[in-house]
Motif scaffolding. Structure first.
Motif, PDB file in Angstrom:
ATOM      1  N   ILE A   1       0.835  -1.206   0.000  1.00  0.00           N
ATOM      2  CA  ILE A   1       0.000   0.000   0.000  1.00  0.00           C
ATOM      3  C   ILE A   1       0.869   1.255   0.000  1.00  0.00           C
ATOM      4  CG2 ILE A   1      -1.614   1.326   1.438  1.00  0.00           C
ATOM      5  CD1 ILE A   1      -2.939  -1.387   2.140  1.00  0.00           C
ATOM      6  N   GLU A   2       1.992   1.180   0.653  1.00  0.00           N
ATOM      7  CA  GLU A   2       2.903   2.317   0.621  1.00  0.00           C
ATOM      8  C   GLU A   2       3.542   2.453  -0.774  1.00  0.00           C
ATOM      9  OE1 GLU A   2       3.111   4.739   2.447  1.00  0.00           O
ATOM     10  OE2 GLU A   2       4.895   5.735   1.638  1.00  0.00           O
TER      11      GLU A   2
ATOM     12  N   LEU B   1     -16.860   4.410  -5.916  1.00  0.00           N
ATOM     13  CA  LEU B   1     -16.062   3.591  -6.833  1.00  0.00           C
ATOM     14  C   LEU B   1     -16.733   2.251  -7.085  1.00  0.00           C
ATOM     15  CD1 LEU B   1     -12.509   4.408  -5.420  1.00  0.00           C
ATOM     16  CD2 LEU B   1     -13.583   5.305  -7.491  1.00  0.00           C
TER      17      LEU B   1
ATOM     18  N   HIS C   1      -2.995   9.508   1.797  1.00  0.00           N
ATOM     19  CA  HIS C   1      -2.561   8.499   0.836  1.00  0.00           C
ATOM     20  C   HIS C   1      -3.036   8.898  -0.560  1.00  0.00           C
ATOM     21  CE1 HIS C   1      -2.138   4.626  -1.197  1.00  0.00           C
ATOM     22  NE2 HIS C   1      -1.403   4.210  -0.181  1.00  0.00           N
TER      23      HIS C   1
ATOM     24  N   LEU D   1       2.029   1.658  -3.529  1.00  0.00           N
ATOM     25  CA  LEU D   1       0.948   2.298  -4.293  1.00  0.00           C
ATOM     26  C   LEU D   1       1.034   3.804  -4.141  1.00  0.00           C
ATOM     27  CD1 LEU D   1      -2.313   0.221  -3.634  1.00  0.00           C
ATOM     28  CD2 LEU D   1      -0.803   0.195  -5.627  1.00  0.00           C
ATOM     29  N   ASN D   2       1.165   4.222  -2.910  1.00  0.00           N
ATOM     30  CA  ASN D   2       1.242   5.653  -2.596  1.00  0.00           C
ATOM     31  C   ASN D   2       2.390   6.307  -3.349  1.00  0.00           C
ATOM     32  OD1 ASN D   2       0.548   8.035  -1.200  1.00  0.00           O
ATOM     33  ND2 ASN D   2       2.159   7.646   0.309  1.00  0.00           N
TER      34      ASN D   2
ATOM     35  N   SER E   1      -3.895   7.283  -3.044  1.00  0.00           N
ATOM     36  CA  SER E   1      -5.050   6.562  -3.586  1.00  0.00           C
ATOM     37  C   SER E   1      -6.353   7.167  -3.073  1.00  0.00           C
ATOM     38  CB  SER E   1      -5.005   5.092  -3.178  1.00  0.00           C
ATOM     39  OG  SER E   1      -3.879   4.467  -3.735  1.00  0.00           O
TER      40      SER E   1
ATOM     41  N   ASN F   1     -15.409   4.838  -1.240  1.00  0.00           N
ATOM     42  CA  ASN F   1     -15.484   3.411  -1.512  1.00  0.00           C
ATOM     43  C   ASN F   1     -16.773   3.059  -2.244  1.00  0.00           C
ATOM     44  OD1 ASN F   1     -14.642   0.696  -1.316  1.00  0.00           O
ATOM     45  ND2 ASN F   1     -15.946   0.393   0.492  1.00  0.00           N
TER      46      ASN F   1
ATOM     47  N   GLU G   1      -7.994  -5.358   5.825  1.00  0.00           N
ATOM     48  CA  GLU G   1      -9.277  -4.714   5.507  1.00  0.00           C
ATOM     49  C   GLU G   1      -9.096  -3.583   4.503  1.00  0.00           C
ATOM     50  OE1 GLU G   1     -12.574  -5.099   6.135  1.00  0.00           O
ATOM     51  OE2 GLU G   1     -11.904  -7.075   6.780  1.00  0.00           O
ATOM     52  N   LEU G   2      -8.077  -2.773   4.746  1.00  0.00           N
ATOM     53  CA  LEU G   2      -7.882  -1.591   3.905  1.00  0.00           C
ATOM     54  C   LEU G   2      -7.670  -1.954   2.441  1.00  0.00           C
ATOM     55  CD1 LEU G   2      -7.543   1.452   3.622  1.00  0.00           C
ATOM     56  CD2 LEU G   2      -5.142   1.196   4.294  1.00  0.00           C
TER      57      LEU G   2
ATOM     58  N   LEU H   1       1.782   6.523  -7.208  1.00  0.00           N
ATOM     59  CA  LEU H   1       0.862   7.597  -7.568  1.00  0.00           C
ATOM     60  C   LEU H   1       1.530   8.961  -7.390  1.00  0.00           C
ATOM     61  CD1 LEU H   1      -2.390   6.176  -5.975  1.00  0.00           C
ATOM     62  CD2 LEU H   1      -1.747   6.205  -8.390  1.00  0.00           C
TER      63      LEU H   1
ATOM     64  N   HIS I   1     -10.672  -1.714   0.176  1.00  0.00           N
ATOM     65  CA  HIS I   1     -11.236  -0.419  -0.202  1.00  0.00           C
ATOM     66  C   HIS I   1     -11.029  -0.223  -1.702  1.00  0.00           C
ATOM     67  CE1 HIS I   1     -11.892   3.898  -0.442  1.00  0.00           C
ATOM     68  NE2 HIS I   1     -12.420   3.850   0.767  1.00  0.00           N
ATOM     69  N   HIS I   2     -12.074   0.277  -2.387  1.00  0.00           N
ATOM     70  CA  HIS I   2     -12.006   0.353  -3.846  1.00  0.00           C
ATOM     71  C   HIS I   2     -11.007   1.380  -4.344  1.00  0.00           C
ATOM     72  CE1 HIS I   2     -15.616  -2.090  -3.477  1.00  0.00           C
ATOM     73  NE2 HIS I   2     -15.456  -2.424  -4.754  1.00  0.00           N
ATOM     74  N   SER I   3     -10.562   2.255  -3.479  1.00  0.00           N
ATOM     75  CA  SER I   3      -9.498   3.184  -3.881  1.00  0.00           C
ATOM     76  C   SER I   3      -8.145   2.487  -3.883  1.00  0.00           C
ATOM     77  CB  SER I   3      -9.424   4.374  -2.925  1.00  0.00           C
ATOM     78  OG  SER I   3     -10.611   5.113  -2.979  1.00  0.00           O
ATOM     79  N   ILE I   4      -8.069   1.390  -3.170  1.00  0.00           N
ATOM     80  CA  ILE I   4      -6.818   0.636  -3.071  1.00  0.00           C
ATOM     81  C   ILE I   4      -6.920  -0.605  -3.948  1.00  0.00           C
ATOM     82  CG2 ILE I   4      -5.240  -0.526  -1.509  1.00  0.00           C
ATOM     83  CD1 ILE I   4      -5.376   2.249  -0.573  1.00  0.00           C
TER      84      ILE I   4
END
Lengths: 333, 333
Positions: free
Chosen positions: A251-252, B258, B281, A254-255, B283, B255, A277-278, A258, A281-284
């Motif tokens: 996830i980092e 998306l 973040h 990804l950050n 994202s 969320n 869980e995170l 971007l 999330h649809h942003s991830i």
DNA sequence: TAACAAAATGGTTACGTATTCATTTCTTTA
DNA sequence: TAAAGAAATGAATACGTAACCATTTTGTTA
């Protein structure tokens, strides 16, 4: 009012009974005459008496406290596990002493923990070879590790890390990627060692020479991941896919992608392990490998710990199986 | 070895001194002859003695425990504050009893908390009118609320919620949006009440009739937010901007957007309040309103709580100023 | 060396509860 | 009504430490 301590002795005097009877009213009221119970309860109400659970702990040699040594919450894995553990423990009527261990503060945490007369300890901060293990054994109270395993191979709940690393890598390879890389963590931690082994196994099974594949190892701090990401960008042949040892790292990444204006998965495929869980999330929407079971690893561990406390189990050695969760950070090359 | 308790009395016997001297060696070694210190330390080492801090608590009437009643960690605001609070408390040599309060378990938490002889309490689970406030006052130990204020207007650290609501809404309006809506929380909580008031003020100042603007109120659970999002989609004139009372709500709205195939900010502008770490973040990149200060609200609160414990402060009434953090979930209409 | 002050140590108690054992009160039965 | 048993209560103690006060030991000065 306020600050002035009122003890069971005060209640006893007020109600005209002995302290023993007050204690009985609170713990075994069925052994006390109803009328006496009433007298005592009135006195308790009147004097605003609250039992002192420190004193109770001292005499009963049980504190009702579980010590939790978690990793830091900026790692979403520990958000999930801490939630599961704290809620479970509280639901069982126990309290939780929480610590967030980092490289810097672990020693001071251990000192504090060893002095605390907790009823049990649950922790994720154990190295594969760690003297702490033996200190905890000497303490003589139940303990369990989650997401970490010690050389001694006892008291742990983990996912199948080798398989997880294998599945993640294999997914990337099966999508046609050949220029891949690995971002892992310290090999002193069983989790990272196992996942890297899975990575290598998958490469071998696809006929790829491991030593030609760039592998990086981070202390999992944001700064360190950034440093590594920059190294990756400088590579002679830029990888098309990044395999991260944990969702937190992924996830980092990804950050950072971007931030640099890259697009995932077009410029880079990214895959993690843990299925936090995170990542859902649809942003991830992180492709990852995680527990086959619906249960959270922290939940499984704390459940087992209570079994040990209740002498229902003697020693926990549990490795949970895993599966792939394909999402949007990976695609055919 | 293990389980067999060794007390300072045992150490004393082994070292050939009194229990008092053992206690002194540990607490005021400067009052003990160096040679005696050595003898005792050897005995401690030899017998593997660990002081019993329960017994110490009983006699000293200090437990070294801070009770933290936080909201659940699926709300990233509490991830940030819990991290700040737990780390600060531990760095000060105290322990933290952590609870994650939800609607269901609050009563049982309060029962447990009132019995625990903690040295102080820090909590975010207080309603504007809440009997708990008076129960805590009766307890006679320091306590502080963060991100919540009680009617009595004492012992709290909050952000300027009215201003936060105003800034967020005004940002949206200044971008040209006119069809806006509000997703808030229970009005029994000061935070939500204040932010909604700011929302209404901003509307008024832009000459918009408040009663024509759709406002929804959720218990902040994912399910409830989903229900509300679906209501929004059914609105006769679909809003172009959604003002959320918290980043947690805003991030869940992202969320859901998306998930439904909407694009943010093209289809919907989304703005939150709190400026949680996660909103930074790339994202997520959530436009939000947050603390002007670099410090975390939980950090400010726990710092103040220690001041009260050390009698440096008497009563905390602190409202922190806020500012806008424009990111990528809002844009000109 | 005596006298005295300072340093070092020990004996005893308190903290507030649960537990063990002894005693009193109440019931039941012969 | 007496005897025996059950129910209810109380007195004393332990848990392991720190704190208070008393005592012993050491060091200093006249």
């Amino acid at each position: 009012m306020g600050g002035f301590l009122v003890s069971s002795k005060d209640v006893a005097k007020y109600a005209g009974v002995s302290q023993t009877t007050v204690s009985r009213v609170l713990n075994t009221p069925e052994l006390v005459k109803p009328k006496t119970v009433e007298k005592v309860m009135n006195a308790i109400e009147e004097l605003n008496y609250i039992p002192n659970d420190i004193a109770r702990s001292l005499v009963q040699k049980k504190t009702g406290i579980i010590t939790l040594i978690s990793g830091p919450l900026h790692n979403p894995f520990f958000v999930d596990t801490t939630t599961a553990i704290v809620n479970y423990v509280n639901a069982r009527g126990y309290k939780v002493n929480v610590y967030f261990g980092t490289e810097d503060n672990l020693d001071s945490i251990y000192n504090s923990v060893l002095e605390t007369k907790a009823d049990a300890i649950i922790l994720s901060s154990m190295l594969y070879k760690d003297d702490l293990f033996f200190k905890l054994e000497k303490l003589g109270i139940p303990f369990i590790m989650y997401n970490r395993k010690h050389q001694e191979n006892r008291y742990f709940v983990e996912i199948d890390n080798v398989e997880a690393g294998y599945l993640a890598t294999n997914h990337i390879l099966s999508l046609g990627h050949r220029d891949v890389c690995w971002i892992g963590g310290p090999h002193e931690i069983s989790t990272f060692y196992g996942r890297y082994e899975g990575f290598r196994n998958a490469l071998k099974d696809s006929g790829i020479e491991v030593k030609n594949v760039p592998s990086f190892f981070t202390n999992t701090s944001k700064n360190d991941i950034k440093r590594i990401f920059e190294e990756i960008l400088m590579l002679p042949t830029r990888p098309t896919a990044i395999c991260a040892a944990t969702d937190a790292i992924a996830i980092e990444i990804l950050n950072l992608c971007l931030e640099r204006g890259f697009h995932v998965p077009n410029d880079f495929n990214v895959i993690g392990i843990d299925n936090v869980e995170l990542s859902k999330h649809h942003s991830i929407a992180l492709t990852t490998v995680g527990l086959e079971s619906e249960k959270n690893l922290g939940f499984i561990a704390i459940e087992k710990l209570f079994e040990v406390m209740e002498k229902k189990s003697a020693c926990i050695q549990q490795t949970e199986s895993v599966k792939l969760f394909p999402r949007n950070t990976t695609c055919k090359k």
